[in-house]
Design a protein around this motif. Structure first.
Motif, PDB file in Angstrom:
ATOM      1  N   PHE A   1     -11.559  -0.346   2.559  1.00  0.00           N
ATOM      2  CA  PHE A   1     -10.342  -0.837   1.904  1.00  0.00           C
ATOM      3  C   PHE A   1     -10.115  -2.274   2.352  1.00  0.00           C
ATOM      4  O   PHE A   1     -10.178  -2.573   3.542  1.00  0.00           O
ATOM      5  N   LYS A   2      -9.860  -3.143   1.390  1.00  0.00           N
ATOM      6  CA  LYS A   2      -9.727  -4.565   1.697  1.00  0.00           C
ATOM      7  C   LYS A   2      -8.350  -5.085   1.304  1.00  0.00           C
ATOM      8  O   LYS A   2      -7.793  -4.694   0.280  1.00  0.00           O
ATOM      9  N   ILE A   3      -7.831  -5.980   2.134  1.00  0.00           N
ATOM     10  CA  ILE A   3      -6.591  -6.696   1.834  1.00  0.00           C
ATOM     11  C   ILE A   3      -6.990  -8.052   1.261  1.00  0.00           C
ATOM     12  O   ILE A   3      -7.675  -8.836   1.921  1.00  0.00           O
ATOM     13  N   PHE A   4      -6.592  -8.321   0.050  1.00  0.00           N
ATOM     14  CA  PHE A   4      -6.933  -9.589  -0.588  1.00  0.00           C
ATOM     15  C   PHE A   4      -5.760 -10.556  -0.429  1.00  0.00           C
ATOM     16  O   PHE A   4      -4.691 -10.352  -0.996  1.00  0.00           O
TER      17      PHE A   4
ATOM     18  N   TRP B   1       0.822  -1.207   0.000  1.00  0.00           N
ATOM     19  CA  TRP B   1       0.000   0.000   0.000  1.00  0.00           C
ATOM     20  C   TRP B   1       0.857   1.258   0.000  1.00  0.00           C
ATOM     21  O   TRP B   1       0.467   2.284  -0.556  1.00  0.00           O
ATOM     22  N   ILE B   2       2.031   1.193   0.613  1.00  0.00           N
ATOM     23  CA  ILE B   2       2.931   2.344   0.595  1.00  0.00           C
ATOM     24  C   ILE B   2       3.460   2.570  -0.822  1.00  0.00           C
ATOM     25  O   ILE B   2       3.551   3.708  -1.291  1.00  0.00           O
ATOM     26  N   THR B   3       3.787   1.492  -1.519  1.00  0.00           N
ATOM     27  CA  THR B   3       4.260   1.610  -2.905  1.00  0.00           C
ATOM     28  C   THR B   3       3.173   2.199  -3.797  1.00  0.00           C
ATOM     29  O   THR B   3       3.445   3.069  -4.643  1.00  0.00           O
ATOM     30  N   ALA B   4       1.938   1.729  -3.630  1.00  0.00           N
ATOM     31  CA  ALA B   4       0.824   2.260  -4.427  1.00  0.00           C
ATOM     32  C   ALA B   4       0.584   3.729  -4.128  1.00  0.00           C
ATOM     33  O   ALA B   4       0.323   4.533  -5.039  1.00  0.00           O
TER      34      ALA B   4
ATOM     35  N   SER C   1      -1.229  -3.206  -7.445  1.00  0.00           N
ATOM     36  CA  SER C   1      -2.344  -2.722  -8.252  1.00  0.00           C
ATOM     37  C   SER C   1      -3.674  -2.864  -7.512  1.00  0.00           C
ATOM     38  O   SER C   1      -4.550  -1.995  -7.627  1.00  0.00           O
ATOM     39  N   ILE C   2      -3.849  -3.944  -6.764  1.00  0.00           N
ATOM     40  CA  ILE C   2      -5.073  -4.109  -5.964  1.00  0.00           C
ATOM     41  C   ILE C   2      -5.211  -2.949  -4.986  1.00  0.00           C
ATOM     42  O   ILE C   2      -6.305  -2.387  -4.820  1.00  0.00           O
ATOM     43  N   ALA C   3      -4.115  -2.578  -4.333  1.00  0.00           N
ATOM     44  CA  ALA C   3      -4.144  -1.420  -3.446  1.00  0.00           C
ATOM     45  C   ALA C   3      -4.387  -0.141  -4.238  1.00  0.00           C
ATOM     46  O   ALA C   3      -5.207   0.708  -3.852  1.00  0.00           O
ATOM     47  N   GLY C   4      -3.686   0.002  -5.355  1.00  0.00           N
ATOM     48  CA  GLY C   4      -3.794   1.219  -6.150  1.00  0.00           C
ATOM     49  C   GLY C   4      -5.182   1.455  -6.714  1.00  0.00           C
ATOM     50  O   GLY C   4      -5.657   2.592  -6.751  1.00  0.00           O
ATOM     51  N   ILE C   5      -5.835   0.395  -7.156  1.00  0.00           N
ATOM     52  CA  ILE C   5      -7.199   0.534  -7.684  1.00  0.00           C
ATOM     53  C   ILE C   5      -8.123   1.097  -6.609  1.00  0.00           C
ATOM     54  O   ILE C   5      -8.924   2.011  -6.854  1.00  0.00           O
TER      55      ILE C   5
END
Length: 227
Positions: free
Chosen positions: A193-196, A21-24, A50-54
């Protein structure tokens, strides 16, 4: 650098937050300067970043969010589960041409890329006027093929910038950490916000975890638990 785990989250979920998430956050906001009502394209749409970024882009008010991925299953996941606008299969489609079709020829304002050389031309083609391309990895190589047309740098004023996170100084990383805590942690707590997590494995199976990652079949994070 520490972030307090939201009490609503399991430890296995919380382990999926850094550095993804920090990278996104870095790619979208500090480098990519994403604004509300802009459009964004994520390559490797079902990857952790990308999941975080979306989710971050959607919460920020992005006008449209596009992804590329290797299968219809991953594209459906990005659209149905994450809220992406549309996705393109890079194995069966000319994704840069599809992006232009989807945007009425305008292209996208921001592209978050992990592929590098093999996507360089496509990224320039798919970028909008004053578009930005943020390169975070080079899974597709570092040497450009012959015949690459770089006129978009002048014609469309495209900006291309690469970055890694670990080489940044502590002050920069703290800025990212604080931004994540301020904007994302409340959404982790309320579930918006969800962690997959694709798979949780014991640390003794770390080799299997790497093989699973290399298979390119996962959606989201692979978490290893240390007893």
């Amino acid at each position: 650098m520490l972030i307090r785990k939201p009490k609503e989250m399991a430890w296995e979920e919380a382990a999926g937050i850094p550095e993804t998430w920090i990278t996104a956050t870095q790619a979208l906001f500090l480098i990519g300067q994403l604004k509300a009502n802009e459009t964004v394209l994520f390559h490797a749409g079902a990857s952790g970043v990308s999941i975080a970024g979306i989710q971050l882009a959607k919460a920020h008010g992005a006008k449209a969010i596009y992804v590329t991925a290797s299968s219809s299953e991953k594209i459906d996941f990005c659209v149905r589960e994450l809220g992406a606008t549309a996705g393109f299969n890079y194995k069966t489609q000319d994704w840069s041409a599809e992006v232009l079709k989807a945007t009425d020829g305008k292209g996208v304002n921001l592209i978050v890329d992990f592929i590098g050389a093999s996507y360089f031309q496509g990224n320039l083609n798919a970028a909008s006027l004053d578009g930005r391309v943020v390169c975070l990895a080079v899974m597709g190589g570092t040497t450009l093929p012959a015949g690459v047309d770089i006129s978009a740098f002048l014609r469309k004023r495209v900006r291309f910038e690469g970055s890694t996170l670990r080489s940044r100084d502590e002050g920069y990383q703290k800025q990212l950490r604080d931004q994540l805590v301020e904007h994302a942690c409340p959404r982790f707590s309320n579930g918006s916000f969800k962690i997959f997590v694709d798979r949780v494995l014991p640390f003794e199976q770390i080799v299997e975890a790497h093989k699973l990652m290399e298979s390119n079949q996962t959606k989201g994070k692979i978490i290893c638990v240390i007893p």
